[in-house]
Design a protein around this motif. Sequence first.
Motif, PDB file in Angstrom:
ATOM      1  N   CYS A 156      89.838  28.899  98.044  1.00  0.00           N
ATOM      2  CA  CYS A 156      90.339  29.531  96.829  1.00  0.00           C
ATOM      3  C   CYS A 156      91.770  29.087  96.578  1.00  0.00           C
ATOM      4  CB  CYS A 156      90.272  31.051  96.949  1.00  0.00           C
ATOM      5  SG  CYS A 156      90.669  31.927  95.419  1.00  0.00           S
ATOM      6  N   GLY A 174      87.901  30.197  92.969  1.00  0.00           N
ATOM      7  CA  GLY A 174      87.322  30.052  94.299  1.00  0.00           C
ATOM      8  C   GLY A 174      86.067  29.218  94.279  1.00  0.00           C
ATOM      9  N   CYS A 185      93.369  35.515  94.669  1.00  0.00           N
ATOM     10  CA  CYS A 185      92.034  35.294  95.216  1.00  0.00           C
ATOM     11  C   CYS A 185      91.436  36.614  95.696  1.00  0.00           C
ATOM     12  CB  CYS A 185      92.097  34.292  96.363  1.00  0.00           C
ATOM     13  SG  CYS A 185      92.526  32.617  95.843  1.00  0.00           S
ATOM     14  N   TRP A 200      81.490  32.982  86.642  1.00  0.00           N
ATOM     15  CA  TRP A 200      80.823  32.090  87.584  1.00  0.00           C
ATOM     16  C   TRP A 200      80.209  30.905  86.862  1.00  0.00           C
ATOM     17  CZ3 TRP A 200      80.262  32.711  92.948  1.00  0.00           C
ATOM     18  CH2 TRP A 200      80.781  33.902  93.468  1.00  0.00           C
ATOM     19  N   PHE A 214      82.505  28.923  96.316  1.00  0.00           N
ATOM     20  CA  PHE A 214      81.577  29.641  97.183  1.00  0.00           C
ATOM     21  C   PHE A 214      80.351  28.759  97.377  1.00  0.00           C
ATOM     22  CE2 PHE A 214      83.721  33.742  96.979  1.00  0.00           C
ATOM     23  CZ  PHE A 214      84.501  33.582  95.842  1.00  0.00           C
ATOM     24  N   PRO A 240      87.337  38.452  97.131  1.00  0.00           N
ATOM     25  CA  PRO A 240      85.953  38.154  97.548  1.00  0.00           C
ATOM     26  C   PRO A 240      85.041  37.926  96.354  1.00  0.00           C
ATOM     27  CG  PRO A 240      86.831  40.027  98.748  1.00  0.00           C
ATOM     28  CD  PRO A 240      87.817  39.719  97.653  1.00  0.00           C
ATOM     29  N   ALA A 241      83.856  37.430  96.655  1.00  0.00           N
ATOM     30  CA  ALA A 241      82.917  37.053  95.606  1.00  0.00           C
ATOM     31  C   ALA A 241      82.630  38.192  94.639  1.00  0.00           C
ATOM     32  CB  ALA A 241      81.620  36.556  96.234  1.00  0.00           C
ATOM     33  N   ARG A 274      75.635  34.061 100.541  1.00  0.00           N
ATOM     34  CA  ARG A 274      76.727  33.341  99.921  1.00  0.00           C
ATOM     35  C   ARG A 274      78.000  33.530 100.741  1.00  0.00           C
ATOM     36  NH1 ARG A 274      77.607  35.305  94.040  1.00  0.00           N
ATOM     37  NH2 ARG A 274      77.972  37.207  95.242  1.00  0.00           N
ATOM     38  N   GLU A 275      78.781  32.488 100.872  1.00  0.00           N
ATOM     39  CA  GLU A 275      80.032  32.580 101.622  1.00  0.00           C
ATOM     40  C   GLU A 275      81.165  31.923 100.842  1.00  0.00           C
ATOM     41  OE1 GLU A 275      80.394  30.326 105.229  1.00  0.00           O
ATOM     42  OE2 GLU A 275      79.145  28.686 104.504  1.00  0.00           O
ATOM     43  N   GLY A 276      82.342  32.446 101.041  1.00  0.00           N
ATOM     44  CA  GLY A 276      83.525  31.860 100.432  1.00  0.00           C
ATOM     45  C   GLY A 276      83.945  30.620 101.181  1.00  0.00           C
TER      46      GLY A 276
END
Length: 122
Positions: free
Chosen positions: A50, A35, A103, A112, A37, A105-106, A45-47
């Motif tokens: 993905c 993904g 996929c 990372w 972000f 969420p963060a 932070r936003e997605g």
Amino acid sequence: QVQLVESGGGLVQPGGSLRLSCAASGFTLDAYATGWFRQAPGKEREGVSCISGSDGSTYYADSVKGRFTISRDNAKNTVYLQMNSLKPEDTAVYYCATAWGNCRPADGMEYWGKGTLVTVSS
């Protein structure tokens, strides 16, 4: 050692394009969801997008649909984010992250990168 390295950020004028890369080492990306972000100054932070590791399904935030395209090159073990028609509100640090399978969420992502800065300004 598992590592993700983003590249391709920079300064671009509104309406311009950039292609971000997320190169993986220490594991193969094709079985992992990857993904993108982003986090703008003073914002959460936003997605953004993905690509699933299971079947290659792709997902996009509403704010980038039709402008951004995510893809994966298994031979290069790299995921790309092609960003077109960039807007000032796309300015942010962009991070890639991976997790096994689908996929998520963060807070569900396992690995990372350190991020790459995208600035959209005239």
